[in-house]
Design a protein around this motif. Structure first.
Motif, PDB file in Angstrom:
ATOM      1  N   PHE A   1      43.353  46.548  29.514  1.00 50.66           N
ATOM      2  CA  PHE A   1      43.425  45.659  30.668  1.00 50.66           C
ATOM      3  C   PHE A   1      42.038  45.480  31.274  1.00 50.66           C
ATOM      4  N   SER A   2      41.772  44.262  31.724  1.00 45.62           N
ATOM      5  CA  SER A   2      40.532  43.950  32.419  1.00 45.62           C
ATOM      6  C   SER A   2      40.876  43.300  33.750  1.00 45.62           C
ATOM      7  N   ILE A   3      40.257  43.790  34.816  1.00 39.95           N
ATOM      8  CA  ILE A   3      40.441  43.190  36.144  1.00 39.95           C
ATOM      9  C   ILE A   3      39.124  42.546  36.555  1.00 39.95           C
ATOM     10  N   LYS A   4      39.158  41.234  36.720  1.00 39.01           N
ATOM     11  CA  LYS A   4      37.963  40.463  37.059  1.00 39.01           C
ATOM     12  C   LYS A   4      38.101  39.920  38.486  1.00 39.01           C
ATOM     13  N   GLU A   5      37.154  40.298  39.346  1.00 37.12           N
ATOM     14  CA  GLU A   5      37.197  39.879  40.752  1.00 37.12           C
ATOM     15  C   GLU A   5      35.989  39.001  41.077  1.00 37.12           C
ATOM     16  N   ASN A   6      36.253  37.908  41.786  1.00 39.56           N
ATOM     17  CA  ASN A   6      35.170  37.109  42.350  1.00 39.56           C
ATOM     18  C   ASN A   6      35.489  36.835  43.814  1.00 39.56           C
ATOM     19  N   ASP A   7      34.735  35.958  44.451  1.00 35.21           N
ATOM     20  CA  ASP A   7      34.916  35.713  45.880  1.00 35.21           C
ATOM     21  C   ASP A   7      36.181  34.938  46.207  1.00 35.21           C
ATOM     22  N   HIS A   8      36.889  34.407  45.181  1.00 39.13           N
ATOM     23  CA  HIS A   8      38.022  33.523  45.437  1.00 39.13           C
ATOM     24  C   HIS A   8      39.360  34.057  44.941  1.00 39.13           C
ATOM     25  N   PHE A   9      39.362  34.746  43.808  1.00 42.98           N
ATOM     26  CA  PHE A   9      40.626  35.233  43.252  1.00 42.98           C
ATOM     27  C   PHE A   9      40.366  36.438  42.353  1.00 42.98           C
ATOM     28  N   VAL A  10      41.461  37.040  41.897  1.00 48.76           N
ATOM     29  CA  VAL A  10      41.393  38.177  40.980  1.00 48.76           C
ATOM     30  C   VAL A  10      42.235  37.839  39.759  1.00 48.76           C
TER      31      VAL A  10
ATOM     32  N   LYS B   1      46.881  35.699  37.591  1.00 52.12           N
ATOM     33  CA  LYS B   1      45.891  35.309  38.592  1.00 52.12           C
ATOM     34  C   LYS B   1      46.468  35.497  39.989  1.00 52.12           C
ATOM     35  N   PHE B   2      45.697  36.135  40.883  1.00 51.51           N
ATOM     36  CA  PHE B   2      46.165  36.447  42.232  1.00 51.51           C
ATOM     37  C   PHE B   2      45.107  36.079  43.266  1.00 51.51           C
ATOM     38  N   THR B   3      45.562  35.770  44.455  1.00 51.47           N
ATOM     39  CA  THR B   3      44.634  35.604  45.563  1.00 51.47           C
ATOM     40  C   THR B   3      44.107  36.981  45.949  1.00 51.47           C
ATOM     41  N   LYS B   4      43.033  37.007  46.720  1.00 47.59           N
ATOM     42  CA  LYS B   4      42.483  38.281  47.157  1.00 47.59           C
ATOM     43  C   LYS B   4      43.511  39.056  47.979  1.00 47.59           C
ATOM     44  N   GLU B   5      44.299  38.341  48.784  1.00 46.10           N
ATOM     45  CA  GLU B   5      45.315  38.989  49.615  1.00 46.10           C
ATOM     46  C   GLU B   5      46.431  39.580  48.759  1.00 46.10           C
ATOM     47  N   GLU B   6      46.885  38.829  47.759  1.00 44.86           N
ATOM     48  CA  GLU B   6      47.924  39.329  46.865  1.00 44.86           C
ATOM     49  C   GLU B   6      47.446  40.566  46.099  1.00 44.86           C
ATOM     50  N   PHE B   7      46.186  40.550  45.699  1.00 40.03           N
ATOM     51  CA  PHE B   7      45.649  41.677  44.948  1.00 40.03           C
ATOM     52  C   PHE B   7      45.610  42.948  45.784  1.00 40.03           C
ATOM     53  N   GLU B   8      45.330  42.818  47.064  1.00 39.57           N
ATOM     54  CA  GLU B   8      45.331  43.990  47.943  1.00 39.57           C
ATOM     55  C   GLU B   8      46.692  44.676  47.934  1.00 39.57           C
TER      56      GLU B   8
END
Length: 237
Positions: free
Chosen positions: A2-11, A223-230
């Motif tokens: 598994f790879s988790i990729k985070e940027n300023d907009h989504f995960v 694909k998730f929003t930053k809020e969903e990822f939290e």
């Protein structure tokens, strides 16, 4: 894996599964190296676009009276030097991404001229001259670039950085061949990249049974929003 990729907009969470039957089926397929290279460049431009702050979307149309716009080596050397020097001389916070694209029509010498699309972040705007406003988009021209290279538009970016990031990457697929010595984009040093975390497995996450946003025989993506990822972090083990 598994790879988790985070940027300023989504995960984006990706599960890679290199199954032997899938590889066996495709092992004799002829690889398209140019396409693979353009896709790597496209993904990198999107990554830089999403992980950095930008103030303007820009286009530059070279003036043949100022520069031979079919001399790709000359253009590359001059425009990269100009943009790098801008950072040192006028704006220490300045950064850029530039993507070359060929004109559709050929010049008299039988070669196609090149123009540019890109992003800039700038705090020193004294050389920007207001041109017009189109559908709430404020457009300027940069005097120094106009004097050196020709026509240019600097359009102010507000809340559409993610859309523009994907939009600008479409020019990469057109940038084959000898455009500026084979380089598909130019950018400042030190641009921020995705934060990537690798896991061998995410059993708790898999057990949630969430529907993927994309799937093929080699990878499944969510694909998730930053809020969903939290909210999902407690399942990442």
């Amino acid at each position: 894996m598994f790879s988790i990729k985070e940027n300023d907009h989504f995960v984006e969470i990706s599960n890679y599964s290199l199954k032997s039957e899938g590889l066996e089926k495709n092992k004799d397929r002829e690889r398209n190296y140019k396409l693979e290279s353009s896709m790597r460049s496209k993904n990198k431009v999107i990554e830089y676009a999403l992980n950095n702050q930008w103030t303007h979307f820009i286009t530059i149309t070279l003036n043949p009276k100022l520069i031979d716009r079919t001399n790709y080596k000359l253009i590359k050397n001059k425009i990269v030097k100009f943009f790098n020097n801008f950072n040192y001389r006028y704006d220490e916070d300045f950064k850029y991404i530039l993507i070359p694209e060929l004109h559709k029509r050929k010049e008299k010498n039988g070669k196609k001229a090149v123009h540019f699309h890109g992003f800039v972040y700038m705090t020193n705007t004294q050389d920007l001259k207001y041109i017009k406003t189109v559908q709430n988009a404020i457009i300027y021209t940069n005097i120094k670039i106009k004097e050196t290279f020709g026509r240019n538009d600097f359009t102010v970016i507000y809340n559409s950085k993610e859309f523009i990031g994907y939009y600008i990457s479409k020019y990469i697929s057109k940038s084959f061949g000898d455009i500026l010595c084979g380089q598909r984009y130019f950018c400042s040093n030190g641009l921020k990249k995705n934060k990537i975390t690798i896991y061998q497995d995410l059993k708790s996450f898999r057990e949630l049974g969430l529907s993927p946003t994309y799937k093929n025989q080699f990878v499944t993506k969510w694909k998730f929003t930053k809020e969903e990822f939290e909210e999902l972090k407690k399942y990442l083990n």
